[in-house]
Design a protein around this motif. Sequence first.
Motif, mmCIF file in Angstrom:
data_model
loop_
_atom_site.group_PDB
_atom_site.id
_atom_site.type_symbol
_atom_site.label_atom_id
_atom_site.label_comp_id
_atom_site.label_asym_id
_atom_site.label_seq_id
_atom_site.Cartn_x
_atom_site.Cartn_y
_atom_site.Cartn_z
ATOM 1 N N PRO A 122 28.785 -38.210 2.461
ATOM 2 C CA PRO A 122 28.751 -37.868 1.033
ATOM 3 C C PRO A 122 29.908 -38.457 0.228
ATOM 4 C CG PRO A 122 29.292 -35.937 2.350
ATOM 5 C CD PRO A 122 29.013 -37.047 3.312
ATOM 6 N N VAL A 123 30.936 -38.930 0.891
ATOM 7 C CA VAL A 123 32.068 -39.498 0.160
ATOM 8 C C VAL A 123 31.925 -41.013 0.048
ATOM 9 C CG1 VAL A 123 34.578 -39.719 0.066
ATOM 10 C CG2 VAL A 123 33.544 -37.651 1.000
ATOM 11 N N PHE A 162 30.463 -33.085 12.612
ATOM 12 C CA PHE A 162 29.642 -32.930 11.402
ATOM 13 C C PHE A 162 29.098 -34.264 10.868
ATOM 14 C CE2 PHE A 162 31.498 -28.906 11.869
ATOM 15 C CZ PHE A 162 30.705 -27.987 11.192
ATOM 16 N N MET A 198 24.468 -34.325 10.328
ATOM 17 C CA MET A 198 23.737 -33.459 9.406
ATOM 18 C C MET A 198 22.369 -34.056 9.066
ATOM 19 S SD MET A 198 26.173 -31.353 9.253
ATOM 20 C CE MET A 198 26.184 -30.143 7.943
ATOM 21 N N ASN A 204 21.098 -30.122 5.430
ATOM 22 C CA ASN A 204 22.452 -29.786 5.863
ATOM 23 C C ASN A 204 22.502 -29.018 7.177
ATOM 24 O OD1 ASN A 204 25.056 -30.241 5.160
ATOM 25 N ND2 ASN A 204 25.319 -28.340 4.036
ATOM 26 N N GLN A 205 21.659 -29.412 8.121
ATOM 27 C CA GLN A 205 21.669 -28.759 9.435
ATOM 28 C C GLN A 205 22.441 -29.633 10.426
ATOM 29 O OE1 GLN A 205 19.637 -25.679 9.929
ATOM 30 N NE2 GLN A 205 20.023 -25.928 7.751
ATOM 31 N N GLN A 206 23.198 -28.970 11.290
ATOM 32 C CA GLN A 206 23.894 -29.718 12.345
ATOM 33 C C GLN A 206 22.897 -30.000 13.457
ATOM 34 O OE1 GLN A 206 27.419 -26.995 12.562
ATOM 35 N NE2 GLN A 206 28.353 -28.799 13.489
ATOM 36 N N ARG A 232 24.435 -35.124 -3.570
ATOM 37 C CA ARG A 232 24.403 -34.231 -4.749
ATOM 38 C C ARG A 232 25.532 -34.592 -5.701
ATOM 39 N NH1 ARG A 232 24.808 -28.535 -2.076
ATOM 40 N NH2 ARG A 232 25.028 -27.823 -4.218
ATOM 41 N N GLU A 233 25.258 -34.475 -6.968
ATOM 42 C CA GLU A 233 26.315 -34.707 -7.955
ATOM 43 C C GLU A 233 26.931 -33.407 -8.421
ATOM 44 O OE1 GLU A 233 24.944 -37.160 -11.107
ATOM 45 O OE2 GLU A 233 24.736 -38.913 -9.786
ATOM 46 N N LYS A 234 26.089 -32.384 -8.440
ATOM 47 C CA LYS A 234 26.602 -31.094 -8.920
ATOM 48 C C LYS A 234 26.642 -30.090 -7.787
ATOM 49 C CE LYS A 234 25.444 -31.330 -13.807
ATOM 50 N NZ LYS A 234 26.729 -31.014 -14.441
ATOM 51 N N TYR A 235 27.645 -29.240 -7.824
ATOM 52 C CA TYR A 235 27.790 -28.224 -6.782
ATOM 53 C C TYR A 235 28.019 -26.858 -7.400
ATOM 54 C CZ TYR A 235 28.069 -31.518 -2.897
ATOM 55 O OH TYR A 235 27.791 -32.451 -1.952
ATOM 56 N N ASN A 272 31.111 -31.100 -12.849
ATOM 57 C CA ASN A 272 30.168 -31.093 -11.720
ATOM 58 C C ASN A 272 30.169 -29.786 -10.939
ATOM 59 O OD1 ASN A 272 29.262 -33.745 -12.182
ATOM 60 N ND2 ASN A 272 31.147 -34.519 -11.252
ATOM 61 N N VAL A 331 32.355 -33.367 0.700
ATOM 62 C CA VAL A 331 31.582 -33.440 -0.549
ATOM 63 C C VAL A 331 32.121 -34.615 -1.368
ATOM 64 C CG1 VAL A 331 31.113 -30.949 -0.626
ATOM 65 C CG2 VAL A 331 33.134 -31.854 -1.795
ATOM 66 N N PRO A 332 31.310 -35.124 -2.318
ATOM 67 C CA PRO A 332 31.814 -36.202 -3.183
ATOM 68 C C PRO A 332 32.981 -35.727 -4.038
ATOM 69 C CG PRO A 332 29.434 -35.941 -3.382
ATOM 70 C CD PRO A 332 29.925 -34.771 -2.614
ATOM 71 N N TRP A 339 33.210 -20.117 -7.342
ATOM 72 C CA TRP A 339 32.397 -21.326 -7.210
ATOM 73 C C TRP A 339 31.274 -21.039 -6.201
ATOM 74 C CZ3 TRP A 339 34.811 -26.556 -5.156
ATOM 75 C CH2 TRP A 339 33.838 -27.561 -5.228
ATOM 76 N N ALA A 370 28.495 -22.342 -5.204
ATOM 77 C CA ALA A 370 27.911 -23.368 -4.328
ATOM 78 C C ALA A 370 28.704 -23.570 -3.036
ATOM 79 C CB ALA A 370 27.791 -24.689 -5.073
ATOM 80 N N ARG A 419 29.083 -25.979 4.857
ATOM 81 C CA ARG A 419 29.429 -25.569 6.216
ATOM 82 C C ARG A 419 30.945 -25.524 6.387
ATOM 83 N NH1 ARG A 419 25.225 -25.219 10.220
ATOM 84 N NH2 ARG A 419 23.422 -25.216 8.881
#
Lengths: 97, 371
Positions: A46-47, A62, A65, A73-75, A94-97, B140, B243-244, B293, B295, B300
């Motif tokens: 994701p990075v 990890f 996934m 998002n399962q291992q 994903r862009e938003k969390y 975000n 995460v990004p 937060w 989310a 994990r």
Amino acid sequence: MSTNISTTLDTVTIFFEGKSLTVPADISVAAAVLGPGHAGHTGKNPVMDDNRAPVCLMGVCFECMMEIDGIPNQQSCLITVREGMKVKRQNTLREKY
Amino acid sequence: MRQNFDVLIVGGGVTGAAVGYGLAKKGISVGVVDATPSVDRASRSNMGLIWCQSKALGNRNYVEWCFSSSKLFKSLASELKKTSGIDIEYTESGGLIPCLGEEEFTKRSDYLDALRKEAGEKGYPGTMLTRDELQAKLPNITFGTNVTGATWCAEDGLVEPLKLMFALRHGMEHLGGTLIPNTNVIDIAKTESGYLITTDDGEIECTRLVLAAGLGNRQLAGKFNVTVPVVPNKGQVFLTERVPDILPSPLLGITRTRGGTIMIGFEHEYVGTDTSLHTEKFCHVAKWATDIWPALADLRIIRTWSCLRVWPKDGFPIYDKIPGHENAFILNAHSAVTLAAVHIAELPDFIMGKEICKTAADFTLSRFDEK
């Protein structure tokens, strides 16, 4: 010399990216897709957005996934295959969390 | 073979290495003897925050000391890249403290007002952000419904703490200093010209001696019959999957590392040297973090750990001569990362015999006697 393990063990059929794979019944999803169905990667980081695949196979790194039966998002190294299981690469950034 | 240095520093963590680096920069012959395995130390349960805001009301000198260190980090980071080859991953991230509920928002706001009042004409860089302003800063992130806003300070920052420690150590060596790793100090004796240090790997002579061994200072200072009022401060943290880059500024207690993981934790426990992990503490912190937060709950947890940090009993650093010794010093700091840059700038001259700068003059050992 090769041994066809599927003739000596119980097997299940799972679907990796829609393609059916018949694999030993008691192995992890990661092990299953690293076998004949593996096609370079099982997800993306994701990075960095680069391709990733299972590394440690014991729940630590990890890197494995995947989306399993619709749940992202399962291992995959910690989940045992089941008959009819639908497994997908995790490519969702994903862009938003 | 007996090694000999003008200055020997006992302790090669962030504080000892920073002072060693500063001394080596001045061309002084310096050795740093270090007993601890390179990563098993306070730096590893540290989020790498360079944190100045919303703390130490009533101790204006400490507030100034922190802000002056923060201002030096940008040039320190580029300097360390040259002297050590290591990128300490410094970012001018600023820092946020999220508030849950109106009461907390008011409390935070009042605290900042009091700090601003105390700062007088010099001003204070912290401000309050409304929920909308916080949302605009971190677009975000979907905040929990009970988040009312946050404090904000542009002068807070972020580094990778272990890289900072390694950069200081390598940089010091590159500048001519000597690192003596994996070596325990067994005894310290005063000689005519300085000190003779017995280690489990031979003897070391020095003119000036600096004890910067964190919690180990208590035992070392015992050789001088001095009590150092420093206690273990346990931190327990957990780390999520990657995460990004959605969290460019840390929320105090929730920090995204450069690698993409999110480190969560804020508790300070005083339980001696017990480092066992306690689920109920994690649950408490996780509840708080997901209230801020939501989310985070879907991420994990990939690792948890605890570590002992250094806590001088009033929270402020100690820079002093050992009573009765002109050339032996005690250094202890909780905020070794935040203060590393100012330690490099100011402490070498103090070790070499000058008076410590006015801002740090109150951080004595004797202040603990008065109480």
